[in-house]
Every structure is written in structure tokens, then in C-alpha cells.
Write an enzyme that holds these catalytic residues in place. Structure first.
Site, PDB file in Angstrom:
ATOM      1  N   SER A 269       0.840  -1.192   0.000  1.00 22.82           N
ATOM      2  CA  SER A 269       0.000   0.000   0.000  1.00 22.82           C
ATOM      3  C   SER A 269       0.876   1.244   0.000  1.00 22.82           C
ATOM      4  O   SER A 269       1.982   1.250   0.549  1.00 22.82           O
ATOM      5  CB  SER A 269      -0.893   0.013   1.240  1.00 22.82           C
ATOM      6  OG  SER A 269      -1.501   1.271   1.415  1.00 22.82           O
ATOM      7  N   LYS A 270       0.383   2.306  -0.621  1.00 21.00           N
ATOM      8  CA  LYS A 270       1.120   3.569  -0.619  1.00 21.00           C
ATOM      9  C   LYS A 270       1.100   4.225   0.759  1.00 21.00           C
ATOM     10  O   LYS A 270       1.755   5.238   0.973  1.00 21.00           O
ATOM     11  CB  LYS A 270       0.545   4.509  -1.681  1.00 21.00           C
ATOM     12  CG  LYS A 270       0.830   4.018  -3.100  1.00 21.00           C
ATOM     13  CD  LYS A 270       0.443   5.038  -4.146  1.00 21.00           C
ATOM     14  CE  LYS A 270       0.838   4.546  -5.530  1.00 21.00           C
ATOM     15  NZ  LYS A 270       0.488   5.514  -6.592  1.00 21.00           N
ATOM     16  N   ARG A 271       0.349   3.628   1.681  1.00 19.04           N
ATOM     17  CA  ARG A 271       0.359   4.112   3.066  1.00 19.04           C
ATOM     18  C   ARG A 271       1.501   3.487   3.860  1.00 19.04           C
ATOM     19  O   ARG A 271       1.802   3.916   4.965  1.00 19.04           O
ATOM     20  CB  ARG A 271      -0.982   3.802   3.737  1.00 19.04           C
ATOM     21  CG  ARG A 271      -2.173   4.553   3.169  1.00 19.04           C
ATOM     22  CD  ARG A 271      -3.412   4.332   4.004  1.00 19.04           C
ATOM     23  NE  ARG A 271      -3.809   2.934   4.010  1.00 19.04           N
ATOM     24  CZ  ARG A 271      -4.614   2.387   3.103  1.00 19.04           C
ATOM     25  NH1 ARG A 271      -5.092   3.134   2.119  1.00 19.04           N
ATOM     26  NH2 ARG A 271      -4.957   1.113   3.181  1.00 19.04           N
TER      27      ARG A 271
END
Length: 498
Positions: A269-271
Site C-alpha cells: 500500500s502507498k500508506r
């Protein structure tokens, strides 16, 4: 968009590569931090090009104007340089196929869009955004996939040209009927995709191309022979093949790399901070060679891969074979990263490490009073190599258990969490009075205080390095010298007295 993908053959496609025509590209978007998958894509393009004596090209794809981040393109350039992936052509040094930044190529896209209109593979669409929103809402209400109804496809070329000349706002759409599209991929074999998208936009009303038109035109005009990119673009390849056919061009060879995942299934995830390259460099301080080996550690593309070996970039180039890239998803693994980090630290030159450590300490511990001379940093490196078998990341020097090389205890807080001030002061006084750091002498001090020997050592370590874990006291004494150790004890006593 509805685009169905099915693998109709698991047979690998073996392609002969001509050494005099290899040109590959890494084409990131300057929209923020570089993803770890982006670095892996750049690495594989670089290895492939160098292995075949070809060209490695960097192209900046900045047509998504709403997501641009200032300075991002320059940061990408810096990252590639940090990892030794030096390009042959790019926006900064130029080349024969430039410009290499898409926003500087708008006339090229407009010209090629017109070519598709002339060959009746594209048309001008004058539908307003309000009408398109209505189509989407109707589709949502009916529970169907929103598709453009091709209303403007019936407008004659002459009428469309006249309306455009009069300044009427429009986009240019690609004529794309529902069909099966087949192509070959060097990793995933023979693939057939069912394309059911309805006339996608190629050129927007502001003159900027969509990704698909820019990608195809750039790859052709830059003479890209092989497209090596992440698997997430596999679903777009059928559409790209149709665009190549519409222009009357042959497609490049395709190589799609498996996904980078956390557990073999879930895409990063880009998180997640460890999804980005900066995490490994700026936060963790992983040496470049370790990251490079980490990204190819499953043996993908490397002949006779030895998981216990730390490869140089040149060795990876010489042993690279695109036909050996596997289909299994890449999985992050902290133990492997530590293993490569440790091996890279031990194999790096003293001067490289001196420069990297000095830079890291200056940026993360700006208040350090320790001399950062080459001589001192070389002693630190030697200590870690000889005494600390598992040392792997430079971050351990500025926020981990090895910060004592560059910091001194700033207060008595940690000591007072385990000792009363009177007991601690009395013990430190006795140690200084003894004038000896020999084990027997320290045991004698502990006995005279009726204190367990390990507890005295804990107090001593807290006074020297502000932590209860770390190297043995004798190793700390040998590294710092008795004079420095005595000075640190004296300062701790002052903190306790206050």
C-alpha cells in the site's frame, strides 16, 4: 473500463535479442516519492540494457498535471545515481530522441492524434463533461459499467474539423470495438485479453495526452525495443497493442515483472512507509548494494543465483538473463534485508562508509560534539566489523543502540529509573577512586557496596552510553580509552548531583 485478462498458455516465450538494437526506458511520473517497485523496474531495465550493450533511457511522464510534486523529477534522478543506475539519455543530459519530458512533447502527440483521425482510427468528441457525468450516473443507476455511447463517432470528419477550427472544446477518442487481443510476454507467455472499453480518450481538451497515447508514441519515437515494467501495466497492454496496430507499427517486446508484495499476495500500500525507496535510504540507512541485491534475491533474471552471495552491479549485469525472471510475486523479508545490509557493510570500502556515516550523523545528529574525522570514523567502522557481527543499517548509529559513538548521556533520567541518586553517586565515586577498569577491581567495588556485579555493570553502561544493552564494558573501555570513560562517568555524576 472493462478489460478481461486470461492466460491462454503458460509456455514461456523465448526471444532472440539483437545486441545492436536494444533500447529500454524507465518512465516514472514525478508525483511524489519513488516506489520500491519503481526502483526495481529501473534496475531491471538497466541490467537488461547493459547486458546487451544497449541504451538505458529515462523519460519523465508528467502529463498528469494535477498530481505533480515540485522537485520530484530531480529526486528521481538523484535516487538512480545513488544506486549506480546511470542513464544514457534523459531530460538532463539530452539525447537524439528528446525531449525526454512529456510536457515538452505536446506537438508530437497532437500530430500523431491527427494521424489517427486521418486514418479513421480516432475522432473528435464534443460531448460536454455534463453529458458524460449523466452517462455515468445512468450506468450506476442500472448497475452497469459506465461506457461512452460513441455519440460523436457518427460526426463526419469535415464537420468535426470545422467545429474544432471554430474553437469548440473537444477531446480525441480512439476507435476501439470489443475484441480479443493477443500478445506475447517474456515472463507470462502467450496472453489473450478481452477488451471491452468504449473508445477511450487519447488527447484531452487541454492538449495533454492520456497515458496510453503518450506511452505508445514516446516508445515508438524513442525507438524502444523492449518494454520492461511492473505487472500492474499488464492489463493495459492489449489496448497498447491495438494502438500500435492503428499506427501501422510493430509492438516492442514486453516484459512484465511480478508484483512486490508484503506476504506474497497483498500488494504494498502507498500508506506503507517501506513501500518507498526513501525509507531504505534516508530512514534505514541501507547501503545501495544491499538494496540492489534485496530486489533480485529470489534469483529472478540472474543465472546460477547464489542467495548467500552479495553481487556487485557488474556481476548482476554479466549474469542477467531476462528469460529467467519468474512469475512468483516478490515478497518483502526483513531477515533478508538485514543479511544483505550486513554483507554490504562488510564489503564496502572504508572511504565510502566514512562519507556515508559522516553525512548521516551530520543530518540526524546535528548537535553531536564528537569529532567526525576520517580517523575516528574508521575506528567506528573497524569496531563494528570486528565486534558486532550483525550490524546492518546506518540508522543504528543515529537512532539505535550504537548512537553512543556520537552522543553522550544528556541527563541522569535512565540511571534514576533503576537506581537512587545516592546509590548511583556512591558507586560511581568508588569506580573513579579505584582507578582501574579490570574485572577484579570492578567486582571489588560491587562487593564493597553490597551490590550485585551485573547491577554495577548496568550502572556503568548507563553512565557511559545511556543504555543497558550494548558492547561489554571492556570493549567500550578499549574503544573510548580510560580517559574518555572517566570523563563520561564524571559528567553523569554531575547530572545526578543536580
Amino acid at each position: 473500463m472493462l478489460l478481461k485478462l486470461r492466460l491462454v498458455s503458460s509456455t514461456r516465450v523465448f526471444v532472440r535479442f539483437s545486441h545492436d538494437e536494444i533500447r529500454v526506458r524507465f518512465a516514472p511520473s514525478p508525483t511524489g516519492e519513488l516506489h520500491l517497485g519503481g526502483l526495481r523496474t529501473a534496475l531491471y531495465n538497466y541490467l537488461f540494457a547493459r547486458n546487451h550493450g544497449g541504451k538505458f533511457i529515462v523519460r519523465i511522464e508528467d502529463t498528469d498535471r494535477t498530481r505533480l510534486v515540485e522537485g520530484s523529477a530531480q529526486r528521481i534522478r538523484s535516487i538512480l545515481s545513488h544506486y549506480g543506475l546511470r542513464s544514457d539519455e534523459d531530460p538532463w543530459q539530452g539525447g537524439s530522441a528528446g525531449p525526454y519530458t512529456q510536457s515538452e512533447r505536446l506537438p508530437i502527440y497532437a500530430e500523431h492524434a491527427e494521424r489517427l483521425i486521418d486514418s479513421r482510427h480516432a475522432y473528435r468528441c464534443f460531448c460536454s463533461s455534463k453529458r458524460l457525468d449523466l452517462l455515468r450516473k445512468n450506468a450506476a443507476r442500472e448497475g452497469s459499467i459506465p461506457l461512452y455511447d460513441r455519440r460523436c463517432r457518427s460526426i463526419s470528419t469535415e464537420e468535426a474539423r470545422s467545429r474544432a477550427k471554430n474553437g469548440e472544446e473537444h477531446v480525441i477518442r480512439f476507435v476501439m470495438d470489443h475484441q480479443d487481443v493477443g500478445f506475447e510476454d517474456s515472463v507470462f507467455g502467450s496472453i489473450t485479453q478481452r477488451v471491452e472499453e468504449s473508445d477511450p480518450v487519447l488527447l484531452k481538451s487541454d492538449g495533454y495526452p492520456t497515458y496510453h497515447l503518450a506511452n505508445i508514441v514516446d516508445d515508438k519515437t524513442m525507438r524502444i525495443s523492449d518494454v520492461i515494467r511492473g505487472m500492474e501495466w499488464l492489463s493495459s497492454t492489449g489496448k497498447h497493442v491495438l494502438l500500435y496496430k492503428a499506427f501501422g507499427w510493430s509492438s516492442p517486446r514486453f516484459v512484465h515483472l511480478p508484483l512486490i508484495t508484503r506476504d506474497g499476495k497483498k500488494k504494498l500500500s502507498k500508506r506503507d512507509k517501506d513501500a518507498f525507496v526513501d525509507y531504505y535510504d534516508k530512514e534505514m540507512g541501507v547501503l545501495p548494494q544491499a538494496v540492489i541485491n534485496f530486489l533480485v534475491r529470489n534469483g529472478s533474471g540472474v543465472r546460477d543465483f547464489d542467495q548467500s552471495k552479495l553481487y556487485t552491479l557488474q556481476e548482476l549485469i554479466e549474469q542477467f538473463d531476462v528469460q529467467l525472471i519468474g512469475r512468483r510475486n516478490f515478497q518483502l523479508d526483513g531477515d533478508s534485508l538485514s543479511q544483505y545490509g550486513n554483507a554490504a557493510f562488510r564489503s564496502a570500502s572504508d572511504q565510502e562508509l566514512i562519507n556515508l556515516i559522516r553525512q548521516r550523523v551530520e543530518s540526524h545528529l546535528p548537535s553531536t560534539s564528537v569529532d567526525l574525522s576520517d580517523e575516528y570514523l574508521k575506528r567506528v567502522i573497524e569496531f563494528l566489523r570486528v565486534k558486532e557481527e550483525t550490524f546492518a543499517f546506518l540508522s543504528q548509529l543515529t537512532k539505535g543502540q550504537y548512537t553512543f559513538f556520537f552522543t553522550c548521556p544528556k541527563s541522569s533520567e535512565n540511571v534514576l529509573s533503576k537506581f537512587s541518586s545516592d546509590v548511583a553517586i556512591q558507586a560511581l565515586d568508588r569506580i573513579m577512586e579505584s582507578g582501574s577498569w579490570q574485572i577484579d577491581s570492578l567486582k571489588g567495588v560491587a562487593k564493597s557496596l553490597d551490590m550485585a556485579y551485573p547491577k554495577l555493570l548496568s550502572l556503568l553502561r548507563l553512565s557511559l552510553i545511556d543504555g543497558t544493552s550494548g558492547p561489554p564494558i571492556t570493549e567500550l573501555r578499549d574503544f573510548f580509552g580510560e580517559s574518555e570513560c572517566t570523563e563520561r562517568i564524571r559528567k553523569m555524576r554531575e547530572h545526578l548531583s543536580k
